[in-house]
Design an enzyme around this catalytic site. Sequence first.
Site, PDB file in Angstrom:
ATOM      1  N   THR A  18       0.830  -1.203   0.000  1.00  0.00           N
ATOM      2  CA  THR A  18       0.000   0.000   0.000  1.00  0.00           C
ATOM      3  C   THR A  18       0.867   1.257   0.000  1.00  0.00           C
ATOM      4  O   THR A  18       1.992   1.256   0.501  1.00  0.00           O
ATOM      5  CB  THR A  18      -0.924   0.051   1.232  1.00  0.00           C
ATOM      6  OG1 THR A  18      -0.117   0.032   2.420  1.00  0.00           O
ATOM      7  CG2 THR A  18      -1.896  -1.112   1.236  1.00  0.00           C
ATOM      8  N   ASN A  55       1.266   4.548   1.751  1.00  0.00           N
ATOM      9  CA  ASN A  55       0.907   5.160   3.031  1.00  0.00           C
ATOM     10  C   ASN A  55       0.991   6.675   2.843  1.00  0.00           C
ATOM     11  O   ASN A  55       2.081   7.237   2.714  1.00  0.00           O
ATOM     12  CB  ASN A  55       1.890   4.675   4.106  1.00  0.00           C
ATOM     13  CG  ASN A  55       1.489   5.108   5.499  1.00  0.00           C
ATOM     14  OD1 ASN A  55       0.675   6.011   5.669  1.00  0.00           O
ATOM     15  ND2 ASN A  55       2.063   4.468   6.506  1.00  0.00           N
ATOM     16  N   GLU A  79      -4.110   4.442   3.672  1.00  0.00           N
ATOM     17  CA  GLU A  79      -3.280   3.579   2.826  1.00  0.00           C
ATOM     18  C   GLU A  79      -4.081   3.110   1.628  1.00  0.00           C
ATOM     19  O   GLU A  79      -5.240   2.695   1.773  1.00  0.00           O
ATOM     20  CB  GLU A  79      -2.770   2.380   3.626  1.00  0.00           C
ATOM     21  CG  GLU A  79      -1.941   2.757   4.846  1.00  0.00           C
ATOM     22  CD  GLU A  79      -1.464   1.538   5.612  1.00  0.00           C
ATOM     23  OE1 GLU A  79      -0.788   0.692   5.005  1.00  0.00           O
ATOM     24  OE2 GLU A  79      -1.801   1.425   6.807  1.00  0.00           O
TER      25      GLU A  79
END
Length: 317
Positions: free
Chosen positions: A212, A214, A260
């Site tokens: 992901t 962030n 995220e």
Amino acid sequence: MQRWRGLEDIPQDWGRSVVTIGSYDGVHRGHQLIIGRAVDRARELGVPSVVVTFDPHPSEVVRPGSHPPLLAPHHRRAELMAELGVDALLILPFTTEFSKLTPADFIVKVLVDKLQAQLVIEGPNFRFGHKAAGNVQLLTEFGATYDYSVEVIDLYVSGEAGGGEPFSSTLTRRLVSEGDVAGAAEILGRPHRVEGIVVRGAQRGREMGFPTANVETLPHTAIPADGVYAGWLNANGETMPAAISVGTNPQFDGTERTVEAYAIDRVGLDLYGLHVSVDFLAYVRGMAKFDSLDDLLVAIAADVKRASELVAAYDRG
């Protein structure tokens, strides 16, 4: 579109103009009515259109600590206003000194001396000047003295969002905070966007096969309620379908709230240090702590599948 920060940035030879003033946070559909009207009338009159707004939000100066969550930072508002055809955006630094300007002083210093307003377009509840003492009636009365006219436009649109309440930035912030991003999108006329710099997190998503981005969000950003959402990750000029997580990561006893975004089916993305944005299309589920890591992985796979379906259905529409 010209962008000015402060009265001193306005060109010395600036002529007559059509002006509208407001915070215009989010540039929602009600705002679009007023700004669109200003653009249309400016073209009819053969003069430029100017939007006047403030930074920081006036409430933060008048009542420190009360800054509302922002639906769009100033550069995003500028983009949206440019798309509406605005010729110039004036951002006035809202200081304690500026907050003490009387309505009459505001009219003279901003509208008359600097912008040479020919026409001012506002909503019915527009207030200005020290302690918000000025209103559209006073604005109109001064127009006779300073050779400008005033049009009042009803900016209140309504729909299903908020149970039929008139559309407003306040309602939009509430819906975002409740996780009703679909309702917020109805008011905004587009999905709610959060943006910031991609920073390194715990990298657990990468270890689990779902890396992901962030996103370290900008100050005062209106962030949706904790949960999982479908939407898009915008980076490097590309828009990618995404499954988005907002929350403290309860599975790993996290304490810091994060945003995220997993770009669905994308491999090898390196976004660290980049400014990206995340658009929220739909709520998928609330944040939860699962009995095991395997259960979490099953849930994430289901989230990604659902997010992919929702984005694909929206694209077809």
